[in-house]
Scaffold this motif. Structure first.
Motif, PDB file in Angstrom:
ATOM      1  N   SER B  38      45.276  34.288  49.513  1.00  0.00           N
ATOM      2  CA  SER B  38      46.888  34.267  49.694  1.00  0.00           C
ATOM      3  C   SER B  38      47.551  35.303  48.702  1.00  0.00           C
ATOM      4  CB  SER B  38      47.684  33.007  49.465  1.00  0.00           C
ATOM      5  OG  SER B  38      47.554  32.435  47.992  1.00  0.00           O
ATOM      6  N   THR B  39      46.854  35.991  47.606  1.00  0.00           N
ATOM      7  CA  THR B  39      47.575  36.835  46.794  1.00  0.00           C
ATOM      8  C   THR B  39      46.898  38.068  46.331  1.00  0.00           C
ATOM      9  OG1 THR B  39      46.351  35.537  44.987  1.00  0.00           O
ATOM     10  CG2 THR B  39      48.311  34.792  45.564  1.00  0.00           C
ATOM     11  N   CYS B  76      41.748  26.464  51.821  1.00  0.00           N
ATOM     12  CA  CYS B  76      41.640  26.636  50.311  1.00  0.00           C
ATOM     13  C   CYS B  76      42.011  27.982  49.994  1.00  0.00           C
ATOM     14  CB  CYS B  76      40.289  26.298  49.965  1.00  0.00           C
ATOM     15  SG  CYS B  76      40.013  25.950  48.194  1.00  0.00           S
ATOM     16  N   ASP B  77      42.651  28.113  48.928  1.00  0.00           N
ATOM     17  CA  ASP B  77      43.104  29.472  48.365  1.00  0.00           C
ATOM     18  C   ASP B  77      42.129  29.997  47.656  1.00  0.00           C
ATOM     19  OD1 ASP B  77      44.309  31.798  47.749  1.00  0.00           O
ATOM     20  OD2 ASP B  77      46.140  30.772  46.969  1.00  0.00           O
ATOM     21  N   THR B  78      41.403  31.211  47.911  1.00  0.00           N
ATOM     22  CA  THR B  78      40.523  31.777  46.893  1.00  0.00           C
ATOM     23  C   THR B  78      41.159  32.602  45.812  1.00  0.00           C
ATOM     24  OG1 THR B  78      40.479  33.713  48.100  1.00  0.00           O
ATOM     25  CG2 THR B  78      38.861  32.019  48.626  1.00  0.00           C
ATOM     26  N   GLN B  79      42.551  32.626  45.671  1.00  0.00           N
ATOM     27  CA  GLN B  79      43.450  33.267  44.590  1.00  0.00           C
ATOM     28  C   GLN B  79      42.791  34.612  44.376  1.00  0.00           C
ATOM     29  OE1 GLN B  79      43.195  30.212  41.478  1.00  0.00           O
ATOM     30  NE2 GLN B  79      43.463  28.508  43.023  1.00  0.00           N
ATOM     31  N   ALA B  83      35.482  35.241  42.329  1.00  0.00           N
ATOM     32  CA  ALA B  83      34.176  34.810  42.826  1.00  0.00           C
ATOM     33  C   ALA B  83      33.987  33.414  42.484  1.00  0.00           C
ATOM     34  CB  ALA B  83      33.179  35.233  42.143  1.00  0.00           C
ATOM     35  N   VAL B  85      36.352  30.949  42.046  1.00  0.00           N
ATOM     36  CA  VAL B  85      37.179  30.126  42.840  1.00  0.00           C
ATOM     37  C   VAL B  85      36.776  29.964  44.252  1.00  0.00           C
ATOM     38  CG1 VAL B  85      39.721  29.894  43.580  1.00  0.00           C
ATOM     39  CG2 VAL B  85      39.393  30.499  41.380  1.00  0.00           C
ATOM     40  N   CYS B  89      36.078  26.844  46.393  1.00  0.00           N
ATOM     41  CA  CYS B  89      36.584  26.458  47.596  1.00  0.00           C
ATOM     42  C   CYS B  89      35.474  25.972  48.507  1.00  0.00           C
ATOM     43  CB  CYS B  89      37.541  27.686  48.025  1.00  0.00           C
ATOM     44  SG  CYS B  89      39.139  27.769  47.639  1.00  0.00           S
ATOM     45  N   LEU B 109      33.571  40.461  49.210  1.00  0.00           N
ATOM     46  CA  LEU B 109      34.778  39.300  48.742  1.00  0.00           C
ATOM     47  C   LEU B 109      34.234  37.997  49.279  1.00  0.00           C
ATOM     48  CD1 LEU B 109      37.882  41.260  48.593  1.00  0.00           C
ATOM     49  CD2 LEU B 109      36.396  40.741  46.677  1.00  0.00           C
ATOM     50  N   ALA B 211      43.691  49.795  43.467  1.00  0.00           N
ATOM     51  CA  ALA B 211      43.500  48.127  43.631  1.00  0.00           C
ATOM     52  C   ALA B 211      42.264  47.772  42.982  1.00  0.00           C
ATOM     53  CB  ALA B 211      43.724  47.802  44.791  1.00  0.00           C
TER      54      ALA B 211
END
Lengths: 337, 392
Positions: B38-39, B76-79, B83, B85, B89, B109, B211
């Motif tokens: 999500s981020t 579930c957010d992997t933030q 890895a 998180v 998840c 990812l 990035a």
């Protein structure tokens, strides 16, 4: 007795973390494993930075080399072409088991740290710190761009996930015991003497250069081992072994107290544990029947704020840079100076 | 021989037993666990696919679900695809007894989630991973459980070459973003098909995204500018932060050569306000800007305020999953579903007809939309289907 207590405290913390990790769900156990690997990395940092007083921004390059060594040598041959399409022939067909991959990861970390330490350990202060940052840059760029020696920016997937709770704990304990043995040795004491007063240490016949080089090589070996543990835990990418990991592990060392082995372990467990708990809570956790679900990015904000607060109120870190001692605190008599 | 025969019978019985055990009883929900970002860099792709999938699930449930079973999505957010998180998840979703796991749209990812999921024997789907690596090629024998409803990069690069050739362009500069496999494979596939068509490659450069700590995109721009061509071909995402500087760099140098990108370059969210982007093309799954030939896609795009055409891969993956469950007689056993999915041939989904093969667990022969951007305004200008899936 004093030695036993000094070593027992960080060992007990690592074992307690491992035992707690066995009691939680598989989903939460990943965070415990990640934190134990961070303990190994921060202890490796401590061996050089804590004992010498010289800052290093380059140790994550030794971790990256450990990841690379163990990763390249344990990805199954059938998947190497997909993950590392440009890999050199001899690396394509060379595979080793879990234990050997960890030994070789430590050996590569040791050899590389020794090699780069030969010229760099003549430097002091900021110059040494920036020079080690240069090492990080070089290693990161070589590993990310040269696809003849590894996966570049592809993740090390399909590496056997052997870093369970006991491998992570044993790896962290090896780092703790080696760090303690080193700091109690003649060489460790000499390096600490150079940290306290370089001029006096030199006058006493201690070679600052040699002692720093030795500590740099030992810490490189421990960082390489930590890298090996890391790649056997998660399919990580080289990009995740760069500035973020450099700064968070340095922050762990400073928050715990960079002057002691106990500080390194406490800092890694405190910051790593808090970060892990908040990350888990962002996806919802149940604590004693109470469901906690925090907003996105709570972890980054809270950990940053708490680290700053700790250093405001305890500039020497949570342990003040001291090992645990059984000695009773001394009280001054009235009139004492 | 007799022992082998006996083993075969036992194995078949075990598969049948497992399939029967995994068959959900009437009305029991079929739970999809969705590990999404999500981020981080994948958020612009994961978010719309998830939002559109949730609408598709509501539509399917309103019609009685899949053979009477309602679909449920647990997220579930992997933030930022951290890895640890991501792995956590996957384990969390598995502990919550989900039947299928969906993951983020990049194979590197996604690896922590994919590995946990296939090790647990679950069918694992990425809505929009764009390589042939979401399957056995990358994940070994257990990779038989992994599929993507994204394009095979070879197919997409080939379609880009056909479009460029049809435009009358004959000389191409190639700029390869090397941060992920999909980007590299798209450009490799373009080059392979371009040479087959008779096109000339003038210059080949590579770069990495800010990035991902890359800092060399302007070096690539300078070298490309020194090699005039009819088209500059790349595959990179606006969210990865090299695309806008690349185009701005070229235009600032007075180079107005058309730039052709893959689906990664879809969307207008990354466009700089000044100078505005022109002579920019990309192929994509769907026109997210209201001009798609399929009215259902336009309606859905409007509903979720879609930023890129990739959103259709979410509902398309749900459509594909529903088909596999029906064909497996209601089973949610991972092996049973994978056995049906690998035989998909022109299965209808919101994103068009979907086919898989034992070698390609990602979609090929897709009908791509080609969007042109002039003065920061996107417009559908063509549709293209790759005639050849080149080897790279």
């Amino acid at each position: 007795m004093r030695r036993v207590v000094e070593l027992a405290a960080p060992v007990a913390l690592v074992l307690a973390t491992a035992l707690l990790g066995l009691a939680v769900s598989t989903a939460l156990q990943t965070y415990f494993l990640d934190t134990l690997v961070k303990v190994a990395i921060v202890v490796a940092l401590y061996v050089f930075i804590g004992n010498s007083g010289v800052l290093s921004f380059g140790h994550i390059s030794f971790v990256a080399l450990g990841v690379w060594t163990a990763g390249v040598l344990t990805v199954p041959e059938g998947q190497k072409n997909a993950i590392m399409p440009g890999i050199a022939h001899f690396l394509l067909h060379t595979n080793v088991g879990n234990a050997w991959s960890l030994v070789l990861a430590a050996a590569v970390g040791l050899a590389f740290a020794f090699a780069v330490g030969l010229p760099l350990m003549r430097l002091s202060g900021l110059a040494a710190g920036i020079a080690t940052f240069g090492v990080l840059e070089i290693v990161n760029n070589v590993l990310r761009y040269d696809d003849r020696i590894g996966p570049g920016l592809n993740a090390f997937s399909s590496v056997p996930e052997t870093t369970g709770i006991w491998q992570a704990a044993i790896g962290a304990l090896i780092c703790v015991v080696v760090a303690y043995a080193y700091q109690r040795s003649r060489y460790g004491r000499q390096l600490r003497a150079t940290r306290e007063d370089p001029a006096a240490a030199s006058a006493a016949g201690i070679s600052i250069y040699r002692q720093r080089l030795l500590a740099f090589a030992v810490s490189g070996a421990l960082a390489g081992l930590a890298g090996g543990l890391y790649v056997h835990l998660l399919p990580i990418e080289i990009d995740s072994l760069y500035l973020d990991l450099t700064f968070i592990t340095l922050a762990m060392l400073v928050v715990g107290g960079s002057g002691s082995l106990l500080g390194a372990v406490v800092g890694a467990l405190a910051v790593g544990g808090l970060d892990s708990f908040l990350s888990a809570a962002e996806n919802g956790v149940d604590i004693f029947g109470w469901h906690l679900n925090l907003p996105t990015d709570t972890s980054a904000l809270t950990v940053g704020a708490l680290m700053a607060l700790v250093l405001v109120y305890r500039p020497g870190g949570l342990t003040g840079g001291h090992e645990l001692s059984l000695a009773l605190p001394r009280f001054r008599k009235d009139g004492d100076g | 021989m007799r022992r082998i025969g006996l083993l075969g019978v036992v194995a078949a019985a075990l598969v049948v037993a497992a399939t029967a055990a995994a068959r959900t009883s009437a009305g029991t929900p079929i739970v999809i666990g969705w590990a999404h970002d999500s981020t981080g860099p994948m958020a612009p792709f994961d978010g719309p696919a998830l939002a559109a999938a949730q609408i598709r699930v509501a539509q399917i449930n309103a019609k009685g679900g899949v053979d009477g079973h309602p679909l449920v999505i647990k997220t579930c957010d992997t933030q930022g695809d951290n890895a640890a998180v991501s792995k956590s998840c996957a384990d969390k979703l598995i502990a919550e007894h989900v039947n299928v796991i969906f993951t983020t749209c990049d194979v590197d990812l996604a690896a922590p989630v994919v590995q946990e999921s296939i090790n647990a024997g679950l069918l694992t789907i990425a809505p929009c991973i764009g390589t042939d690596q979401m399957g056995p090629k990358r994940f070994g024998a257990k990779g038989a459980l992994a599929f993507s409803f994204g394009n095979v990069a070879q197919d997409e690069g080939s379609a880009m070459a056909q479009f460029a050739w049809a435009k009358g362009w004959r000389k191409a500069d190639l700029a390869t973003d090397t941060v992920i496999v999909y980007f590299k494979n798209v450009v490799q596939a373009f080059a392979a098909r371009w040479k087959q068509l008779g096109g000339k490659i003038v210059d080949q450069e590579s770069y990495q995204d800010p990035a991902f700590h890359g800092n060399n995109v302007q070096n690539a721009v300078s070298r490309i500018n020194a090699h005039p061509a009819d088209v500059i071909v790349t595959a990179t995402a606006g969210a990865y932060q090299a695309l806008a500087p690349m185009i701005t760099g070229l235009r600032t140098l007075g180079n107005n050569t058309p730039v052709l990108n893959s689906w990664a370059g879809d969307g207008t969210y990354w466009l700089p306000k000044s100078p505005k982007v022109s002579n920019y093309y990309f192929v994509t799954y769907a026109d997210a800007f209201g001009g798609d030939p399929n009215p259902a896609i336009n309606a859905l795009a409007k509903k979720i305020h879609a930023a890129t055409g990739g959103f259709v891969t979410g509902p398309a993956a749900i459509d594909g999953l529903a088909t596999a469950i029906r064909e497996a007689g209601g089973s949610t056993n991972g092996a049973a579903l994978a056995a049906k999915m690998v035989k998909f041939h022109d299965v209808p989904t919101l994103s068009g007809l979907v086919s898989f093969s034992p070698q390609l667990h990602s979609v090929y022969h897709r009908q791509y939309r080609v969007i042109e951007i002039q003065n920061n305004v996107p417009k559908l200008v063509a549709e293209v289907v790759a005639k050849v899936v080149p080897k790279i």
